[in-house]
Write an enzyme that holds these catalytic residues in place. Structure first.
Site, PDB file in Angstrom:
ATOM      1  N   TRP A   9       0.835  -1.209   0.000  1.00 31.21           N
ATOM      2  CA  TRP A   9       0.000   0.000   0.000  1.00 31.21           C
ATOM      3  C   TRP A   9       0.868   1.256   0.000  1.00 31.21           C
ATOM      4  O   TRP A   9       1.649   1.469   0.930  1.00 31.21           O
ATOM      5  CB  TRP A   9      -0.923   0.011   1.225  1.00 31.21           C
ATOM      6  CG  TRP A   9      -1.918  -1.102   1.150  1.00 31.21           C
ATOM      7  CD1 TRP A   9      -3.107  -1.090   0.492  1.00 31.21           C
ATOM      8  CD2 TRP A   9      -1.793  -2.407   1.737  1.00 31.21           C
ATOM      9  NE1 TRP A   9      -3.734  -2.301   0.626  1.00 31.21           N
ATOM     10  CE2 TRP A   9      -2.948  -3.124   1.384  1.00 31.21           C
ATOM     11  CE3 TRP A   9      -0.819  -3.044   2.514  1.00 31.21           C
ATOM     12  CZ2 TRP A   9      -3.163  -4.444   1.794  1.00 31.21           C
ATOM     13  CZ3 TRP A   9      -1.030  -4.338   2.927  1.00 31.21           C
ATOM     14  CH2 TRP A   9      -2.191  -5.029   2.556  1.00 31.21           C
TER      15      TRP A   9
ATOM     16  N   HIS B  51      -7.194   1.517   2.324  1.00 26.70           N
ATOM     17  CA  HIS B  51      -8.252   0.553   2.002  1.00 26.70           C
ATOM     18  C   HIS B  51      -9.358   0.667   3.058  1.00 26.70           C
ATOM     19  O   HIS B  51      -9.206   1.414   4.035  1.00 26.70           O
ATOM     20  CB  HIS B  51      -7.711  -0.888   1.905  1.00 26.70           C
ATOM     21  CG  HIS B  51      -6.849  -1.312   3.057  1.00 26.70           C
ATOM     22  ND1 HIS B  51      -6.201  -2.526   3.117  1.00 26.70           N
ATOM     23  CD2 HIS B  51      -6.500  -0.685   4.210  1.00 26.70           C
ATOM     24  CE1 HIS B  51      -5.510  -2.619   4.228  1.00 26.70           C
ATOM     25  NE2 HIS B  51      -5.670  -1.527   4.910  1.00 26.70           N
TER      26      HIS B  51
ATOM     27  N   ARG C 281      -4.296   6.561  -2.178  1.00 24.71           N
ATOM     28  CA  ARG C 281      -2.944   6.002  -2.271  1.00 24.71           C
ATOM     29  C   ARG C 281      -1.986   6.979  -2.934  1.00 24.71           C
ATOM     30  O   ARG C 281      -2.381   7.747  -3.814  1.00 24.71           O
ATOM     31  CB  ARG C 281      -2.968   4.686  -3.050  1.00 24.71           C
ATOM     32  CG  ARG C 281      -3.730   3.633  -2.257  1.00 24.71           C
ATOM     33  CD  ARG C 281      -3.402   2.236  -2.603  1.00 24.71           C
ATOM     34  NE  ARG C 281      -4.406   1.381  -1.964  1.00 24.71           N
ATOM     35  CZ  ARG C 281      -4.671   0.138  -2.317  1.00 24.71           C
ATOM     36  NH1 ARG C 281      -3.999  -0.409  -3.323  1.00 24.71           N
ATOM     37  NH2 ARG C 281      -5.576  -0.556  -1.686  1.00 24.71           N
TER      38      ARG C 281
ATOM     39  N   GLN D 120     -13.666   1.597  -2.239  1.00 25.42           N
ATOM     40  CA  GLN D 120     -13.669   0.152  -1.978  1.00 25.42           C
ATOM     41  C   GLN D 120     -14.945  -0.189  -1.222  1.00 25.42           C
ATOM     42  O   GLN D 120     -15.556   0.676  -0.596  1.00 25.42           O
ATOM     43  CB  GLN D 120     -12.472  -0.255  -1.107  1.00 25.42           C
ATOM     44  CG  GLN D 120     -11.167  -0.368  -1.865  1.00 25.42           C
ATOM     45  CD  GLN D 120     -10.090  -1.091  -1.056  1.00 25.42           C
ATOM     46  OE1 GLN D 120     -10.211  -1.279   0.156  1.00 25.42           O
ATOM     47  NE2 GLN D 120      -9.025  -1.485  -1.742  1.00 25.42           N
TER      48      GLN D 120
ATOM     49  N   VAL E  46      -5.784 -12.159   6.128  1.00 26.92           N
ATOM     50  CA  VAL E  46      -6.598 -13.361   5.882  1.00 26.92           C
ATOM     51  C   VAL E  46      -5.690 -14.581   5.709  1.00 26.92           C
ATOM     52  O   VAL E  46      -4.536 -14.454   5.294  1.00 26.92           O
ATOM     53  CB  VAL E  46      -7.499 -13.209   4.629  1.00 26.92           C
ATOM     54  CG1 VAL E  46      -8.706 -12.343   4.935  1.00 26.92           C
ATOM     55  CG2 VAL E  46      -6.719 -12.643   3.451  1.00 26.92           C
TER      56      VAL E  46
ATOM     57  N   ALA F 291     -13.615 -12.365   4.878  1.00 29.67           N
ATOM     58  CA  ALA F 291     -13.582 -10.938   4.555  1.00 29.67           C
ATOM     59  C   ALA F 291     -13.296 -10.800   3.072  1.00 29.67           C
ATOM     60  O   ALA F 291     -12.745 -11.715   2.447  1.00 29.67           O
ATOM     61  CB  ALA F 291     -12.502 -10.226   5.370  1.00 29.67           C
TER      62      ALA F 291
HETATM   63  N1  DAH Z   1      -7.762  -4.364   1.504  1.00 32.26           N
HETATM   64  C1  DAH Z   1      -7.263  -5.068   0.336  1.00 32.26           C
HETATM   65  C2  DAH Z   1      -6.604  -4.080  -0.632  1.00 32.26           C
HETATM   66  O1  DAH Z   1      -6.862  -2.923  -0.549  1.00 32.26           O
HETATM   67  C3  DAH Z   1      -8.379  -5.815  -0.360  1.00 32.26           C
HETATM   68  C4  DAH Z   1      -8.801  -7.004   0.426  1.00 32.26           C
HETATM   69  C5  DAH Z   1      -8.281  -8.239   0.165  1.00 32.26           C
HETATM   70  C6  DAH Z   1      -9.729  -6.876   1.451  1.00 32.26           C
HETATM   71  C7  DAH Z   1      -8.652  -9.356   0.884  1.00 32.26           C
HETATM   72  C8  DAH Z   1     -10.117  -7.994   2.185  1.00 32.26           C
HETATM   73  C9  DAH Z   1      -9.570  -9.221   1.886  1.00 32.26           C
HETATM   74  O2  DAH Z   1     -11.005  -7.920   3.185  1.00 32.26           O
HETATM   75  O3  DAH Z   1      -9.947 -10.329   2.618  1.00 32.26           O
HETATM   76  O4  DAH Z   1      -5.838  -4.463  -1.418  1.00 32.26           O
END
Ligand code: DAH
Length: 351
Positions: free
Chosen positions: A161, A182, A208, A222, A265, A319
């Site tokens: 990020w 995010h 970002r 998002q 995760v 998630a």
């Molecule tokens: N937050 C991640 C991103 O910005 C996207 C994401 C991936 C969210 C996997 C999730 C997850 O909740 O389980 O790249």
């Protein structure tokens, strides 16, 4: 003066008066007329007075004639008043009349931004599956954006990020505040505040530190999803996201999950749908692979659960995070994400 003279004079006066009355065109002229004939010094009033000069035998006939003339003029005045009022009203109405044959003025109706429409469509799909919708802060603590998501300071995963930091440091000189990269920090915020079961989607803006190009904006949206309860398995994740794909991209869609890495995760996956344009044959939209990646997901990491005080031996969850602009680009064939925020009405009016 003889009665004969008087009667003739009255007759002549009455005729003249009535003619003049007919010529009066407005209420002002009527009033002048009234003063001139019927007023205290009016012509007819004076004539009535002159009846007194007649002899006793002539007086009744002269008086009667003069009174008849007076009544005639008075009632003629009343009628003329009514007439003038009626024409004034008609003229007023004529002036006020609306010409309904004129073309109407077009009302310019606004509309929702395509991103907002997409966000609402996606959130509604999850609401119909029993999820709540929540929102959270766009200026976030490092703690929620990274640490509570199993991304410690100095961990190489932070490189995933590109972060816009706020000028603010703690006692150790570490930066603490940022524009969220995010919507995932809301996972920790929500779980801290509630006990399972949790079923929630979180739409919102993210930022970002990024050079922009056709697929990257420095700010975008998002939608985060989170479901935590006893006994939630990967099958629940698959079923839920499969349903999402079918509702947005068509009932005949197929989905594919592949292993991917996100620190919060385990296992982590990315989900693709079979290309709805070429039906999986291979085309420019799917870069000849037949598949289009639409989101990241996974089973909530035990460390994330522990961090918010949930026992990972009792609770499990899944998630996911997806980009509504990206989904809209796929669905509508938009070739550049920068169109969304360039404020070009030719683009925006298409949605
Ligand atoms: N937050 C991640 C991103 O910005 C996207 C994401 C991936 C969210 C996997 C999730 C997850 O909740 O389980 O790249």
């Amino acid at each position: 003066m003889t009665t004969q003279d008087l009667l003739q004079t009255i007759e002549a006066l009455t005729t003249r008066a009535l003619r003049e009355l007919q010529a009066a065109r407005d209420l002002e002229a009527l009033e002048a007329w009234r003063v001139s004939y019927l007023g205290r010094r009016g012509q007819l009033t004076q004539m009535l007075r002159s009846v007194g000069a007649l002899s006793a035998e002539e007086r009744p006939a002269g008086g009667a004639a003069a009174n008849r003339a007076k009544e005639a003029l008075e009632s003629a005045l009343e009628r003329r008043q009514e007439e003038l009022k009626a024409t004034a009203l008609e003229r007023g109405l004529a002036e006020e009349r609306l010409d309904v044959t004129l073309p109407g003025r077009t009302l310019n109706l606004g509309r929702l931004h395509p991103t907002t429409q997409m966000v609402r469509e996606i959130c509604n799909i999850f609401v119909s599956m029993g999820f709540q919708v929540m929102e959270g802060p766009e200026v976030e603590w490092d703690r929620y954006n990274f640490e509570m998501l199993n991304i410690p300071k100095e961990h190489p995963a932070r490189d995933m990020w590109d972060t816009l930091w706020i000028d603010r440091v703690d006692d150790l000189g570490e930066r603490t505040m940022l524009l969220r990269t995010h919507t995932s920090p809301m996972q920790a915020r929500i779980m801290e505040q509630t006990r399972p079961p949790v079923r929630v989607v979180v739409p919102g803006k993210c930022y970002r530190y990024e050079a922009t190009d056709a697929t990257h904006e420095w700010h975008f949206h998002q939608i985060e999803g989170l479901a935590v309860d006893e006994g939630i398995t990967f099958a629940d994740l698959k079923g839920t996201l499969y349903e999402l794909a079918r509702r947005i991209f068509g009932a005949e869609r197929k989905v594919r999950f592949r292993v991917d890495y996100f620190p919060f995760v385990e296992p982590g996956v990315d989900m693709s749908i079979d290309c709805f344009r070429c039906k999986g044959q291979g085309c420019s939209l799917c870069k000849n692979t037949g598949w289009i990646e639409i989101l990241g997901a996974g089973m909530v990491h035990p460390k994330v659960l522990e961090g918010v005080g949930y026992d990972p031996n009792v609770y499990t969850g899944f998630a996911f995070g997806l980009g509504p602009e990206r989904i809209a680009m796929l669905k509508y064939g938009i070739d550049d994400i920068r169109h969304f925020y360039a404020n070009d009405l030719r683009f925006l009016r298409q949605f």
